[in-house]
Design a protein around this motif. Sequence first.
Motif, PDB file in Angstrom:
ATOM      1  N   SER A   1      67.120  63.713  35.950  1.00 13.37           N
ATOM      2  CA  SER A   1      68.275  64.170  35.061  1.00 13.37           C
ATOM      3  C   SER A   1      67.950  64.641  33.794  1.00 13.37           C
ATOM      4  O   SER A   1      68.065  63.913  32.821  1.00 13.37           O
ATOM      5  CB  SER A   1      69.197  62.920  35.155  1.00 13.37           C
ATOM      6  N   PHE A   2      67.107  65.545  33.776  1.00  9.43           N
ATOM      7  CA  PHE A   2      66.727  66.157  32.430  1.00  9.43           C
ATOM      8  C   PHE A   2      67.883  67.044  31.980  1.00  9.43           C
ATOM      9  O   PHE A   2      68.859  67.624  32.603  1.00  9.43           O
ATOM     10  CB  PHE A   2      65.500  67.271  32.672  1.00  9.43           C
ATOM     11  N   ASN A   3      68.260  66.839  30.633  1.00  7.37           N
ATOM     12  CA  ASN A   3      69.252  67.538  30.131  1.00  7.37           C
ATOM     13  C   ASN A   3      68.590  68.838  29.543  1.00  7.37           C
ATOM     14  O   ASN A   3      67.720  68.952  28.567  1.00  7.37           O
ATOM     15  CB  ASN A   3      69.893  66.622  28.794  1.00  7.37           C
ATOM     16  N   THR A   4      69.050  70.024  30.134  1.00  7.70           N
ATOM     17  CA  THR A   4      68.560  71.265  29.698  1.00  7.70           C
ATOM     18  C   THR A   4      69.647  72.306  30.004  1.00  7.70           C
ATOM     19  O   THR A   4      70.415  72.379  30.737  1.00  7.70           O
ATOM     20  CB  THR A   4      67.219  71.736  30.516  1.00  7.70           C
ATOM     21  N   THR A   5      69.456  73.469  29.198  1.00 11.46           N
ATOM     22  CA  THR A   5      70.581  74.674  28.927  1.00 11.46           C
ATOM     23  C   THR A   5      69.597  75.836  29.410  1.00 11.46           C
ATOM     24  O   THR A   5      70.429  76.961  29.576  1.00 11.46           O
ATOM     25  CB  THR A   5      71.394  74.637  28.004  1.00 11.46           C
ATOM     26  N   VAL A   6      68.445  75.612  29.328  1.00 11.41           N
ATOM     27  CA  VAL A   6      67.507  76.997  29.440  1.00 11.41           C
ATOM     28  C   VAL A   6      67.432  77.297  30.919  1.00 11.41           C
ATOM     29  O   VAL A   6      66.966  76.348  31.642  1.00 11.41           O
ATOM     30  CB  VAL A   6      66.147  76.438  28.751  1.00 11.41           C
ATOM     31  N   THR A   7      67.716  78.616  31.135  1.00 11.75           N
ATOM     32  CA  THR A   7      67.485  78.852  32.690  1.00 11.75           C
ATOM     33  C   THR A   7      66.281  80.003  32.455  1.00 11.75           C
ATOM     34  O   THR A   7      66.129  80.749  31.553  1.00 11.75           O
ATOM     35  CB  THR A   7      68.637  79.522  33.215  1.00 11.75           C
ATOM     36  N   PRO A   8      65.381  80.096  33.795  1.00 13.40           N
ATOM     37  CA  PRO A   8      64.519  81.324  33.567  1.00 13.40           C
ATOM     38  C   PRO A   8      64.949  82.703  33.398  1.00 13.40           C
ATOM     39  O   PRO A   8      66.245  82.851  34.065  1.00 13.40           O
ATOM     40  CB  PRO A   8      63.772  80.947  34.751  1.00 13.40           C
ATOM     41  N   LYS A   9      64.345  83.338  32.500  1.00 12.27           N
ATOM     42  CA  LYS A   9      64.815  84.739  32.639  1.00 12.27           C
ATOM     43  C   LYS A   9      64.355  85.674  33.840  1.00 12.27           C
ATOM     44  O   LYS A   9      63.173  85.135  34.258  1.00 12.27           O
ATOM     45  CB  LYS A   9      64.312  85.618  31.261  1.00 12.27           C
ATOM     46  N   ARG A  10      65.089  86.548  34.491  1.00  8.65           N
ATOM     47  CA  ARG A  10      64.672  87.309  35.543  1.00  8.65           C
ATOM     48  C   ARG A  10      63.459  88.072  35.536  1.00  8.65           C
ATOM     49  O   ARG A  10      62.540  88.143  36.356  1.00  8.65           O
ATOM     50  CB  ARG A  10      65.790  87.980  35.844  1.00  8.65           C
ATOM     51  N   ASN A  11      63.208  88.590  34.442  1.00  6.53           N
ATOM     52  CA  ASN A  11      61.926  89.308  34.217  1.00  6.53           C
ATOM     53  C   ASN A  11      61.084  89.161  33.176  1.00  6.53           C
ATOM     54  O   ASN A  11      60.527  89.987  32.526  1.00  6.53           O
ATOM     55  CB  ASN A  11      62.502  90.854  33.874  1.00  6.53           C
TER      56      ASN A  11
ATOM     57  N   VAL B   1      62.128  72.204  35.866  1.00 11.55           N
ATOM     58  CA  VAL B   1      62.994  71.261  35.384  1.00 11.55           C
ATOM     59  C   VAL B   1      64.221  71.264  36.223  1.00 11.55           C
ATOM     60  O   VAL B   1      64.743  70.342  36.878  1.00 11.55           O
ATOM     61  CB  VAL B   1      63.287  71.285  33.799  1.00 11.55           C
ATOM     62  N   SER B   2      64.701  72.607  36.522  1.00 10.03           N
ATOM     63  CA  SER B   2      65.813  72.606  37.325  1.00 10.03           C
ATOM     64  C   SER B   2      65.634  72.183  38.780  1.00 10.03           C
ATOM     65  O   SER B   2      66.810  71.626  39.348  1.00 10.03           O
ATOM     66  CB  SER B   2      66.153  74.464  37.435  1.00 10.03           C
TER      67      SER B   2
ATOM     68  N   GLU C   1      59.361  61.844  26.524  1.00  7.08           N
ATOM     69  CA  GLU C   1      58.972  61.678  25.326  1.00  7.08           C
ATOM     70  C   GLU C   1      59.615  62.359  24.132  1.00  7.08           C
ATOM     71  O   GLU C   1      59.291  62.164  22.894  1.00  7.08           O
ATOM     72  CB  GLU C   1      57.296  62.071  25.155  1.00  7.08           C
ATOM     73  N   GLY C   2      60.482  63.277  24.530  1.00 10.65           N
ATOM     74  CA  GLY C   2      61.376  63.691  23.693  1.00 10.65           C
ATOM     75  C   GLY C   2      61.324  65.332  23.623  1.00 10.65           C
ATOM     76  O   GLY C   2      61.719  65.949  22.797  1.00 10.65           O
ATOM     77  N   TYR C   3      60.155  65.919  24.178  1.00 15.13           N
ATOM     78  CA  TYR C   3      59.936  67.282  24.235  1.00 15.13           C
ATOM     79  C   TYR C   3      60.943  67.891  24.964  1.00 15.13           C
ATOM     80  O   TYR C   3      61.338  67.663  26.059  1.00 15.13           O
ATOM     81  CB  TYR C   3      58.429  67.444  24.612  1.00 15.13           C
ATOM     82  N   ASP C   4      61.176  69.305  24.282  1.00 17.95           N
ATOM     83  CA  ASP C   4      62.155  70.196  24.912  1.00 17.95           C
ATOM     84  C   ASP C   4      61.263  71.205  25.820  1.00 17.95           C
ATOM     85  O   ASP C   4      60.117  70.964  25.846  1.00 17.95           O
ATOM     86  CB  ASP C   4      62.853  70.968  24.052  1.00 17.95           C
ATOM     87  N   ILE C   5      61.918  72.105  26.514  1.00 20.08           N
ATOM     88  CA  ILE C   5      61.460  72.987  27.436  1.00 20.08           C
ATOM     89  C   ILE C   5      60.384  73.757  26.733  1.00 20.08           C
ATOM     90  O   ILE C   5      59.360  74.014  27.241  1.00 20.08           O
ATOM     91  CB  ILE C   5      62.364  73.737  28.112  1.00 20.08           C
ATOM     92  N   GLU C   6      60.715  74.464  25.503  1.00 21.77           N
ATOM     93  CA  GLU C   6      59.688  75.143  24.838  1.00 21.77           C
ATOM     94  C   GLU C   6      58.488  74.430  24.418  1.00 21.77           C
ATOM     95  O   GLU C   6      57.473  74.909  24.531  1.00 21.77           O
ATOM     96  CB  GLU C   6      60.334  75.691  23.580  1.00 21.77           C
ATOM     97  N   GLN C   7      58.601  73.291  24.172  1.00 23.62           N
ATOM     98  CA  GLN C   7      57.432  72.289  23.777  1.00 23.62           C
ATOM     99  C   GLN C   7      56.650  72.061  24.926  1.00 23.62           C
ATOM    100  O   GLN C   7      55.294  72.009  24.806  1.00 23.62           O
ATOM    101  CB  GLN C   7      58.001  71.159  22.807  1.00 23.62           C
TER     102      GLN C   7
ATOM    103  N   LYS D   1      53.783  64.604  34.869  1.00 23.23           N
ATOM    104  CA  LYS D   1      53.402  64.917  33.600  1.00 23.23           C
ATOM    105  C   LYS D   1      54.607  65.746  32.956  1.00 23.23           C
ATOM    106  O   LYS D   1      54.867  65.518  31.721  1.00 23.23           O
ATOM    107  CB  LYS D   1      52.264  66.004  33.803  1.00 23.23           C
ATOM    108  N   THR D   2      55.441  66.420  33.723  1.00 19.42           N
ATOM    109  CA  THR D   2      56.703  67.179  33.135  1.00 19.42           C
ATOM    110  C   THR D   2      57.717  66.161  32.760  1.00 19.42           C
ATOM    111  O   THR D   2      58.222  66.380  31.941  1.00 19.42           O
ATOM    112  CB  THR D   2      57.153  68.070  34.337  1.00 19.42           C
ATOM    113  N   SER D   3      57.622  65.165  33.428  1.00 24.59           N
ATOM    114  CA  SER D   3      58.790  64.001  33.442  1.00 24.59           C
ATOM    115  C   SER D   3      58.216  63.423  32.146  1.00 24.59           C
ATOM    116  O   SER D   3      59.334  63.100  31.284  1.00 24.59           O
ATOM    117  CB  SER D   3      58.842  63.134  34.664  1.00 24.59           C
TER     118      SER D   3
END
Length: 170
Positions: free
Chosen positions: A155-165, A146-147, A124-130, A117-119
């Motif tokens: 091979s997802f193109n992403t620059t978002v990393t989970p926030k620690r808190n 995704v990481s 389909e072009g959705y970003d991580i937030e979507q 589902k994530t893949s």
Amino acid sequence: MKNTIYDKVEKLVKKYKTRDPFALADALNISVAFNPEFTRLKGFYTVLNRKRYIVLNDNLDDNEKKIVLSHEIGHDRLHRELAGDSVLREFVLYDMKSRPEYEANVFAAELLLDDEKTSDLAHEGYDIEQIAKILKTDINLVALKVSVMNNRGYSFNTTVTPKRNFLNQR
């Protein structure tokens, strides 16, 4: 360890036919209770007299309860020996500095978010937030998923990393 976590989660999902952490805890004979008096504490996992317990903050919303419960089940499956006769407490999820906490976070992401589902959504072009909005979950959980999927060969193109808190942000 990441592929091992994925394999452990997939084995559980296949055996019990669910990704619902409440159904899984029940199937694994882990007692789950809720405490409305917790303020900062999100939940904890402990083993007492060989009986496994998870206590969740009853003030969390349903999505946060699922994430915290999945994380605590991760401790049960991966770090039971650390609980012994003590308590593994969660004040902050997505703590990437501690290996057991990181692994429990990966377990939660693998349990709650299906690879296919994530893949599909990413292709389909959705970003991580979507994707997070579509799946009705936290963006940080999707970023972690995704990481770890990328580490397993996606091979997802992403620059978002989970926030620690992120769960402490209110």
